[in-house]
Design a protein around this motif. Structure first.
Motif, PDB file in Angstrom:
ATOM      1  N   ARG A 701      21.721  -2.127   3.998  1.00 19.48           N
ATOM      2  CA  ARG A 701      22.616  -2.553   4.573  1.00 19.48           C
ATOM      3  C   ARG A 701      23.862  -1.396   4.464  1.00 19.48           C
ATOM      4  N   ASP A 702      24.756  -1.513   4.909  1.00 24.69           N
ATOM      5  CA  ASP A 702      25.889   0.177   5.225  1.00 24.69           C
ATOM      6  C   ASP A 702      26.286  -0.131   3.942  1.00 24.69           C
ATOM      7  N   ASP A 703      26.436   1.258   3.554  1.00 26.25           N
ATOM      8  CA  ASP A 703      27.164   1.510   2.416  1.00 26.25           C
ATOM      9  C   ASP A 703      28.494   2.432   2.475  1.00 26.25           C
ATOM     10  N   GLY A 704      28.680   2.241   3.536  1.00 17.87           N
ATOM     11  CA  GLY A 704      29.784   3.060   4.000  1.00 17.87           C
ATOM     12  C   GLY A 704      30.816   3.892   4.214  1.00 17.87           C
ATOM     13  N   VAL A 705      29.102   5.036   4.197  1.00 13.57           N
ATOM     14  CA  VAL A 705      28.951   6.818   3.803  1.00 13.57           C
ATOM     15  C   VAL A 705      28.317   7.097   5.064  1.00 13.57           C
ATOM     16  N   SER A 706      27.146   7.028   5.100  1.00 10.35           N
ATOM     17  CA  SER A 706      25.924   7.361   5.918  1.00 10.35           C
ATOM     18  C   SER A 706      25.418   6.901   6.930  1.00 10.35           C
ATOM     19  N   GLY A 707      26.205   5.786   7.444  1.00 10.12           N
ATOM     20  CA  GLY A 707      25.770   5.185   8.348  1.00 10.12           C
ATOM     21  C   GLY A 707      24.720   5.063   9.171  1.00 10.12           C
ATOM     22  N   LEU A 708      23.975   5.220   8.513  1.00 11.86           N
ATOM     23  CA  LEU A 708      22.552   4.388   8.640  1.00 11.86           C
ATOM     24  C   LEU A 708      22.225   3.228   8.650  1.00 11.86           C
ATOM     25  N   GLU A 709      21.713   2.652   9.925  1.00  9.38           N
ATOM     26  CA  GLU A 709      21.374   1.046  10.775  1.00  9.38           C
ATOM     27  C   GLU A 709      20.971   0.536   9.209  1.00  9.38           C
ATOM     28  N   PRO A 710      21.426  -0.586   9.818  1.00  8.62           N
ATOM     29  CA  PRO A 710      20.554  -1.669   8.551  1.00  8.62           C
ATOM     30  C   PRO A 710      19.750  -2.399   9.043  1.00  8.62           C
ATOM     31  N   TRP A 711      18.653  -2.823   7.989  1.00 14.18           N
ATOM     32  CA  TRP A 711      17.509  -2.989   8.403  1.00 14.18           C
ATOM     33  C   TRP A 711      17.120  -3.868   7.672  1.00 14.18           C
ATOM     34  N   ALA A 712      16.096  -4.822   7.551  1.00 13.94           N
ATOM     35  CA  ALA A 712      15.269  -5.834   6.815  1.00 13.94           C
ATOM     36  C   ALA A 712      14.178  -5.927   7.126  1.00 13.94           C
ATOM     37  N   GLU A 713      12.871  -6.517   6.186  1.00 14.80           N
ATOM     38  CA  GLU A 713      11.342  -6.141   5.708  1.00 14.80           C
ATOM     39  C   GLU A 713      10.884  -7.252   5.269  1.00 14.80           C
ATOM     40  N   ARG A 714       9.957  -8.338   5.506  1.00 10.34           N
ATOM     41  CA  ARG A 714       9.728  -9.185   4.096  1.00 10.34           C
ATOM     42  C   ARG A 714       7.762  -9.866   4.653  1.00 10.34           C
ATOM     43  N   GLN A 715       7.118  -9.413   3.444  1.00  9.58           N
ATOM     44  CA  GLN A 715       5.580  -9.541   4.070  1.00  9.58           C
ATOM     45  C   GLN A 715       5.458 -11.211   2.126  1.00  9.58           C
ATOM     46  N   MET A 716       4.916 -11.406   3.253  1.00  7.05           N
ATOM     47  CA  MET A 716       4.204 -12.592   1.621  1.00  7.05           C
ATOM     48  C   MET A 716       2.559 -12.642   2.248  1.00  7.05           C
ATOM     49  N   HIS A 717       2.153 -13.660   0.967  1.00  9.25           N
ATOM     50  CA  HIS A 717       0.681 -14.094   1.085  1.00  9.25           C
ATOM     51  C   HIS A 717       0.790 -14.773   0.384  1.00  9.25           C
ATOM     52  N   ARG A 718       0.232 -15.730   0.564  1.00  6.89           N
ATOM     53  CA  ARG A 718      -0.724 -17.138   0.011  1.00  6.89           C
ATOM     54  C   ARG A 718      -2.101 -17.539  -0.607  1.00  6.89           C
ATOM     55  N   SER A 719      -2.768 -17.428  -0.926  1.00  3.27           N
ATOM     56  CA  SER A 719      -3.812 -17.725  -1.476  1.00  3.27           C
ATOM     57  C   SER A 719      -4.612 -18.725  -2.182  1.00  3.27           C
ATOM     58  N   LEU A 720      -5.594 -19.514  -2.346  1.00  2.00           N
ATOM     59  CA  LEU A 720      -6.017 -20.915  -3.000  1.00  2.00           C
ATOM     60  C   LEU A 720      -7.856 -20.277  -2.960  1.00  2.00           C
ATOM     61  N   LEU A 721      -8.470 -19.873  -3.799  1.00  2.00           N
ATOM     62  CA  LEU A 721      -9.287 -19.577  -4.421  1.00  2.00           C
ATOM     63  C   LEU A 721     -10.615 -20.101  -5.161  1.00  2.00           C
ATOM     64  N   TYR A 722     -11.094 -21.498  -5.485  1.00  4.75           N
ATOM     65  CA  TYR A 722     -12.330 -21.582  -5.853  1.00  4.75           C
ATOM     66  C   TYR A 722     -13.714 -21.097  -5.606  1.00  4.75           C
ATOM     67  N   ARG A 723     -13.760 -20.557  -7.392  1.00  3.60           N
ATOM     68  CA  ARG A 723     -15.254 -20.074  -7.206  1.00  3.60           C
ATOM     69  C   ARG A 723     -15.649 -20.461  -7.967  1.00  3.60           C
ATOM     70  N   HIS A 724     -17.690 -20.530  -8.068  1.00  7.07           N
ATOM     71  CA  HIS A 724     -18.425 -20.683  -8.960  1.00  7.07           C
ATOM     72  C   HIS A 724     -19.362 -19.762  -9.325  1.00  7.07           C
ATOM     73  N   LEU A 725     -20.370 -19.664 -10.752  1.00  6.98           N
ATOM     74  CA  LEU A 725     -20.684 -18.462 -10.659  1.00  6.98           C
ATOM     75  C   LEU A 725     -21.771 -19.060 -11.561  1.00  6.98           C
TER      76      LEU A 725
END
Length: 759
Positions: A701-725
């Protein structure tokens, strides 16, 4: 029979300090005409004649004491046709307090009642294969390396075990096939072993069959001989073993991105081959392996740092005979192999030497890391590569010498070759490690107009590592020096920084046990230490980048304390008088902070509560400014029996992490968050349902000093696994996963069915 705590004799070393000579664990050859049932009952006729060992000692929470009489433990060892069979009788006067539920493999820890077996078939005392079996019959197994005091939980051995609960404790049988023990063909040393027993309700008690001391160089600093193995080794060393593990994977994918929806269905067949023609040779091969169901990595924030973090290996092919590879992380890092088409490996062991060699054809799509002084550059691997390595070692009584060569070939786009020598010396509480490497690299990368590999002018580089550890009753001290020249590259290893000189000094004053008064209560500290850590990274000259020599990248001065209490509780705290530079021409910032951590197994159902926290001034590398902030990681583990069922249990692991740097406008200028929830429903030891949810996000986010461009990113993972041994090596799994990448408009859904069948 040996009485608990008895030591057969005492020898004197060159400094006249007492060194225990341990009684052997006696083994008896079982009658081949009789069948040993692995049912946990210890009621076969062979057990009645087998010698009994019961000389156990306390190791945790405090060493040097005999085992409590109410927790007596006995061990018997039989050798049947092709296996070692351990019979354990564990008494407990409070059996209702014993802990043990169904859990994932390799999650058996000190919060559970278990029996552990540590075997060193080479007799060198530098590595051991181990298994821990809890009272619900769940395994943790792997390979332990004494030089790094680390356990590798990747290998899975075809061990059979059974437990029987009793009114005054339990009995257990563990059958370990000789085909999965690695030892020399001839002239080898006596096999060595250690048995351990965990009793968490007795203040986190861990008993061992050897008088192991806290503060030893390793967990296998003391092992005892296995008596009666000579004829057995000769009888089985010529036996050949072959394992074929075909797998069938069927996957249906549904992708959506800015170009629209895409779908694809495919089936693939893979094969894993493990062969041991005789005791000293092992051959492994993998063809078209599918690693899709290896559990994804836990989210770990690096804050605003640009230096890459290493991750543990989870794929079985790379874990065979990992003790022989025995190199520091920078020399070989199997994560550099992303998606192999095939892989071949051979391992050989002799009484005085061993060696391993491997070669893998990796498909495009991976990531290549190249280190710099202030950041790790990442390049897309856009073509097939060939990754190869040869490693050999020579063993002496107190010293090991080794050599290795490795190559990563990019076809007509060049290659990277590395050669090195290393060694280890240890004696009487002291250990020294060293490693020297040289590289030559003609493979480079360009990112414009498209990312691709290119041949470049050959560049040479060097790497040197030295580490010395000294341990006594009063001190635990370490010194490590590491020099990496700017031109050093190891594409088969892990080199997140180059062009730097690193110094690490850790001084630990052992102050013994203490009792703290907390109002009307008292807290018993079984171990208490004061320590001082000094860490510094300086640059080496790099004419190509215009980098000056002797520029401080990072400097840390951290005094602190550490103690261990009951219930596997550890607490540490450091004051950080630190400095850090974010870029080559940047300022060396002061970043003082408080660092502290806590871990415990507080309750029978709360098996883990761990936290690591840093609070203070933090460097925002991109903005090259300092602000208030911190980094926090919290892990919580829960295990509960499922009410109204016969043996079913629920297992939950939760992880939260956050790194942040405040801006001048009252809000974080940079934030990196992650959370992970893993839930397991265990119906039986062979059937489980796994639900995994994980989200990572970062924003500026804007820190009031650096002037860097704001950005945001997000990653999600959802999984369901049944296993029989069905049994080791034979399984079926069905899984569904949904992933959302950094681009919010890109998602992937996948349905996978996989069969593995060991022949």
């Amino acid at each position: 029979m040996l009485a608990a705590g008895e030591v057969a004799a005492v020898a004197q070393d060159e400094r006249h300090a007492p060194v225990p000579i341990l009684p052997p664990l006696p083994a008896m050859l079982a009658d081949r005409s009789a069948t040993l049932r692995i049912d946990g009952a210890l009621d076969d006729d062979a057990w009645r004649a087998a010698p009994v060992f019961d000389a156990f000692h306390q190791f945790l929470p405090a060493d040097g004491k005999p085992a409590p009489a109410n927790l007596r433990t006995t061990v018997q060892l039989l050798i049947d046709d092709g296996a070692l069979v351990f019979g354990i009788r564990a008494w407990d006067d409070a059996p209702e307090r014993m802990r043990g539920t169904l859990t994932r493999r390799d999650k058996v820890s000190l919060d559970q009642d278990f029996i552990g077996v540590w075997l060193d078939p080479t007799g060198h005392g530098r590595a051991a294969q181990f298994v821990r079996v809890n009272i619900a019959g769940v395994f943790s197994d792997g390979m332990y390396r004494a030089d790094l005091d680390e356990s590798d939980l990747g290998p899975d051995f075809p061990i059979d075990a059974a437990v029987k609960r009793l009114a005054d404790g339990y009995t257990m049988e563990i059958r370990w096939p000789l085909s999965n023990l690695r030892f020399p063909y001839a002239d080898g040393k006596t096999w060595r072993v250690m048995i351990e027993r965990s009793v968490p309700h007795a203040d986190g008690l861990l008993l061992t069959s050897t008088p192991l001391k806290n503060g030893s160089l390793s967990h296998i600093a003391l092992l005892q001989d296995v008596g009666g193995m000579g004829d057995t080794v000769a009888a089985v060393r010529d036996r050949s073993f072959l394992e074929l593990k075909p797998e069938l994977t069927m996957r249906s994918n549904r992708d959506r991105d800015e170009t629209g929806r895409q779908h694809g269905d495919r089936a693939s067949v893979g094969l894993e081959i493990n062969a041991r023609p005789r005791a000293d040779w092992v051959f492994n091969a993998t063809l078209n392996p599918d690693f899709s169901q290896v559990e994804i990595d836990e989210p770990t924030s690096s804050g605003a740092s640009r230096i890459a973090l290493s991750l543990p290996e989870k794929r079985g092919f790379f874990l065979e005979s990992s003790d022989v590879l025995g190199l520091p992380l920078s020399a070989f890092y199997s994560r550099t192999v992303a998606d192999p088409e095939w892989g071949l490996r051979a391992t050989w062991r002799d009484a005085g030497a061993d060696a391993t060699a491997m070669s893998l054809r990796d498909q495009e799509g991976g990531v290549v890391l190249r280190g710099g002084a202030y950041e790790t550059a990442e390049y897309a691997q856009t073509r097939r590569t060939l990754a190869s390595m040869v490693r050999t070692r020579w063993h002496g009584e107190s010293m090991v010498m080794g050599a290795f060569v490795s190559q990563r070939g990019y076809g007509d786009a060049g290659s990277n070759e590395v050669a090195g020598v290393d060694g280890q010396w240890r004696s009487d509480g002291k250990q020294a490690l060293w490693l020297l490497m040289h590289s030559q690299t003609s493979a480079g990368f360009v990112e414009e107009p498209v990312a691709r590999s290119v041949r470049v002018a050959t560049r040479h580089g060097g790497y040197a590592l030295g580490k010395f550890t000294s341990i006594s009753d009063d001190w635990w001290n370490e010194l490590q020096l590491e020099a990496i020249t700017p031109g050093f590259v190891n594409d088969n290893g892990f080199v997140p920084q180059a062009g730097v000189l690193k110094t690490d000094i850790n001084l630990n004053r052992r102050l013994g046990a203490r009792t703290l008064a907390l109002g009307s209560a008292e807290l018993e500290l079984y171990e208490f230490e004061a320590h001082l850590g000094v860490h510094e990274i300086r640059t080496l000259a790099d004419r190509r980048l215009g980098q000056q020599a002797n520029q401080v990248v990072e400097r840390k001065l951290q005094p602190g304390i550490w103690f261990r209490a009951g219930r596997q509780t550890n607490l540490w705290a450091n004051l950080g008088f630190d400095q850090q530079r974010g870029r080559r021409l940047g300022v060396l910032h002061d970043v003082p902070a408080l660092h502290f951590g806590f871990e415990s197994s507080p309750l029978a159902w709360m098996t883990k509560f761990n936290a690591e926290v840093t609070l203070g001034r933090q460097l925002d590398v991109d903005a090259d400014r300092v602000g208030s902030g911190g980094n926090a990681i919290v892990d919580l583990g829960l295990r509960l029996p499922l009410p109204g069922t016969q043996g079913c249990s629920i297992e939950t692991d939760l992880r939260f992490n956050r790194a942040w740097v405040q801006g001048t406008l009252g809000t974080p200028a940079f934030v990196d968050n992650g959370w992970r929830a893993l839930g397991m429903l265990h119906f039986t030891a062979a059937d489980s349902l796994r639900l995994l949810a994980q989200t990572t996000s970062a924003a500026r986010r804007d820190d009031g000093v650096s002037g860097l461009e704001p950005w945001a990113e997000r990653q999600m993972h959802r999984s369901l696994l049944y296993r029989h041994l069905w049994r080791h090596g034979r399984s079926m799994s069905v899984g569904f996963s949904r992933d959302r990448t950094r681009d919010p408009d890109t998602t992937n859904k996948s349905l996978t069915v996989k069969f593995q069948w060991e022949v």
